[in-house]
Design a protein around this motif. Structure first.
Motif, mmCIF file in Angstrom:
data_model
loop_
_atom_site.group_PDB
_atom_site.id
_atom_site.type_symbol
_atom_site.label_atom_id
_atom_site.label_comp_id
_atom_site.label_asym_id
_atom_site.label_seq_id
_atom_site.Cartn_x
_atom_site.Cartn_y
_atom_site.Cartn_z
ATOM 1 N N ASP A 106 0.811 -1.221 0.000
ATOM 2 C CA ASP A 106 0.000 0.000 0.000
ATOM 3 C C ASP A 106 0.849 1.278 0.000
ATOM 4 O OD1 ASP A 106 0.951 -0.037 2.598
ATOM 5 O OD2 ASP A 106 -1.023 -0.093 3.543
ATOM 6 N N PHE A 107 2.085 1.176 -0.474
ATOM 7 C CA PHE A 107 2.946 2.349 -0.609
ATOM 8 C C PHE A 107 2.718 2.987 -1.981
ATOM 9 C CE2 PHE A 107 5.227 -1.559 -1.565
ATOM 10 C CZ PHE A 107 5.665 -1.344 -2.858
ATOM 11 N N PRO A 108 3.158 4.236 -2.180
ATOM 12 C CA PRO A 108 2.959 4.897 -3.481
ATOM 13 C C PRO A 108 3.535 4.054 -4.623
ATOM 14 C CG PRO A 108 3.711 6.487 -1.860
ATOM 15 C CD PRO A 108 3.803 5.121 -1.210
ATOM 16 N N GLY A 109 2.729 3.815 -5.641
ATOM 17 C CA GLY A 109 3.170 3.017 -6.781
ATOM 18 C C GLY A 109 2.738 1.566 -6.684
ATOM 19 N N GLY A 110 2.618 1.034 -5.471
ATOM 20 C CA GLY A 110 2.080 -0.303 -5.280
ATOM 21 C C GLY A 110 3.029 -1.472 -5.462
ATOM 22 N N SER A 111 4.053 -1.324 -6.326
ATOM 23 C CA SER A 111 5.044 -2.394 -6.466
ATOM 24 C C SER A 111 6.365 -1.788 -6.935
ATOM 25 C CB SER A 111 4.563 -3.486 -7.421
ATOM 26 O OG SER A 111 4.829 -3.177 -8.750
ATOM 27 N N VAL A 112 7.446 -2.430 -6.488
ATOM 28 C CA VAL A 112 8.775 -1.929 -6.833
ATOM 29 C C VAL A 112 9.793 -3.052 -6.631
ATOM 30 C CG1 VAL A 112 9.321 -1.059 -4.502
ATOM 31 C CG2 VAL A 112 10.394 0.005 -6.491
ATOM 32 N N ASP A 113 10.852 -3.016 -7.422
ATOM 33 C CA ASP A 113 12.008 -3.882 -7.203
ATOM 34 C C ASP A 113 13.092 -3.020 -6.573
ATOM 35 O OD1 ASP A 113 11.097 -6.384 -8.305
ATOM 36 O OD2 ASP A 113 11.210 -5.435 -10.279
ATOM 37 N N LEU A 114 13.586 -3.435 -5.414
ATOM 38 C CA LEU A 114 14.614 -2.677 -4.701
ATOM 39 C C LEU A 114 15.884 -3.500 -4.572
ATOM 40 C CD1 LEU A 114 12.561 -1.089 -1.769
ATOM 41 C CD2 LEU A 114 13.336 0.011 -3.880
ATOM 42 N N ARG A 115 16.997 -2.813 -4.758
ATOM 43 C CA ARG A 115 18.322 -3.426 -4.584
ATOM 44 C C ARG A 115 18.837 -3.055 -3.197
ATOM 45 N NH1 ARG A 115 22.009 -4.228 -8.738
ATOM 46 N NH2 ARG A 115 23.360 -2.677 -7.794
ATOM 47 N N TYR A 116 19.057 -4.062 -2.379
ATOM 48 C CA TYR A 116 19.654 -3.892 -1.050
ATOM 49 C C TYR A 116 21.143 -4.163 -1.222
ATOM 50 C CZ TYR A 116 15.015 -4.132 1.165
ATOM 51 O OH TYR A 116 13.722 -3.895 1.559
ATOM 52 N N GLN A 117 21.946 -3.098 -1.152
ATOM 53 C CA GLN A 117 23.385 -3.208 -1.389
ATOM 54 C C GLN A 117 24.107 -3.199 -0.038
ATOM 55 O OE1 GLN A 117 24.366 -0.454 -4.832
ATOM 56 N NE2 GLN A 117 22.215 0.030 -4.422
ATOM 57 N N PHE A 118 24.721 -4.337 0.281
ATOM 58 C CA PHE A 118 25.359 -4.541 1.578
ATOM 59 C C PHE A 118 26.868 -4.459 1.482
ATOM 60 C CE2 PHE A 118 21.364 -6.879 1.815
ATOM 61 C CZ PHE A 118 20.894 -6.559 3.079
ATOM 62 N N SER A 119 27.485 -3.772 2.435
ATOM 63 C CA SER A 119 28.936 -3.805 2.642
ATOM 64 C C SER A 119 29.151 -4.358 4.044
ATOM 65 C CB SER A 119 29.552 -2.407 2.550
ATOM 66 O OG SER A 119 29.359 -1.874 1.262
ATOM 67 N N LEU A 120 29.979 -5.384 4.142
ATOM 68 C CA LEU A 120 30.216 -6.050 5.416
ATOM 69 C C LEU A 120 31.589 -5.711 5.981
ATOM 70 C CD1 LEU A 120 28.864 -9.631 4.595
ATOM 71 C CD2 LEU A 120 27.619 -7.661 5.506
ATOM 72 N N ARG A 121 31.669 -5.720 7.315
ATOM 73 C CA ARG A 121 32.947 -5.599 8.024
ATOM 74 C C ARG A 121 32.841 -6.443 9.282
ATOM 75 N NH1 ARG A 121 33.369 -0.159 10.025
ATOM 76 N NH2 ARG A 121 32.902 -0.906 12.097
ATOM 77 N N ASP A 122 33.811 -7.312 9.483
ATOM 78 C CA ASP A 122 33.838 -8.169 10.679
ATOM 79 C C ASP A 122 32.515 -8.922 10.857
ATOM 80 O OD1 ASP A 122 36.404 -7.210 11.207
ATOM 81 O OD2 ASP A 122 35.630 -5.559 12.424
ATOM 82 N N ASP A 123 31.994 -9.472 9.776
ATOM 83 C CA ASP A 123 30.760 -10.262 9.779
ATOM 84 C C ASP A 123 29.525 -9.482 10.226
ATOM 85 O OD1 ASP A 123 31.918 -12.598 8.763
ATOM 86 O OD2 ASP A 123 32.644 -13.141 10.761
ATOM 87 N N LEU A 124 29.567 -8.154 10.122
ATOM 88 C CA LEU A 124 28.401 -7.315 10.389
ATOM 89 C C LEU A 124 28.188 -6.374 9.208
ATOM 90 C CD1 LEU A 124 29.039 -6.399 14.141
ATOM 91 C CD2 LEU A 124 27.293 -7.972 13.256
#
Length: 119
Positions: A93-111
């Motif tokens: 129910d957010f504006p637009g109703g559907s979206v593909d999002l890229r979650y870009q992760f950078s890790l350090r010390d397993d966090l």
């Protein structure tokens, strides 16, 4: 010398920290999700950056309640040894109703040191 080339991986091959965060975020378990980040982590979502544990926990609490949506992990890539992208398809129910999002992760010390969420 060639740089690392992004390559597709199975979602099950994402590092445990990322899968723990994604599962906790999906389940609205903000305590577990926040624990996946370094103390000095930064999250950028919807054009805003949240720095540090307190700001990230506030962001997690707000994003868990702001909209109702379904989320499906559709793709995973390893960009470099400590950099991953998890693509999600959201409908709700957010504006637009559907979206593909890229979650870009950078890790350090397993966090998670940095997370950027964008289309």
């Amino acid at each position: 010398m060639p740089s690392h080339q992004p390559h597709t991986i199975a979602p099950s091959d994402l590092p445990e920290t990322i899968t723990r965060y994604l599962r906790a975020h999906h389940d609205h378990d903000t305590t577990t999700a926040a624990a996946a980040f370094t103390d000095d982590a930064a999250v950028t979502d919807d054009g805003r950056t949240y720095r540090g544990a307190t700001a990230i926990e506030q962001w997690l609490n707000r994003s868990a309640t702001e909209f109702t949506y379904t989320i499906e992990l559709t793709d995973a890539q390893q960009i470099e040894p400590a950099h991953y992208v998890a693509t999600h398809h959201l409908e709700g129910d957010f504006p637009g109703g559907s979206v593909d999002l890229r979650y870009q992760f950078s890790l350090r010390d397993d966090l998670i040191e940095r997370l950027v969420i964008e289309p």
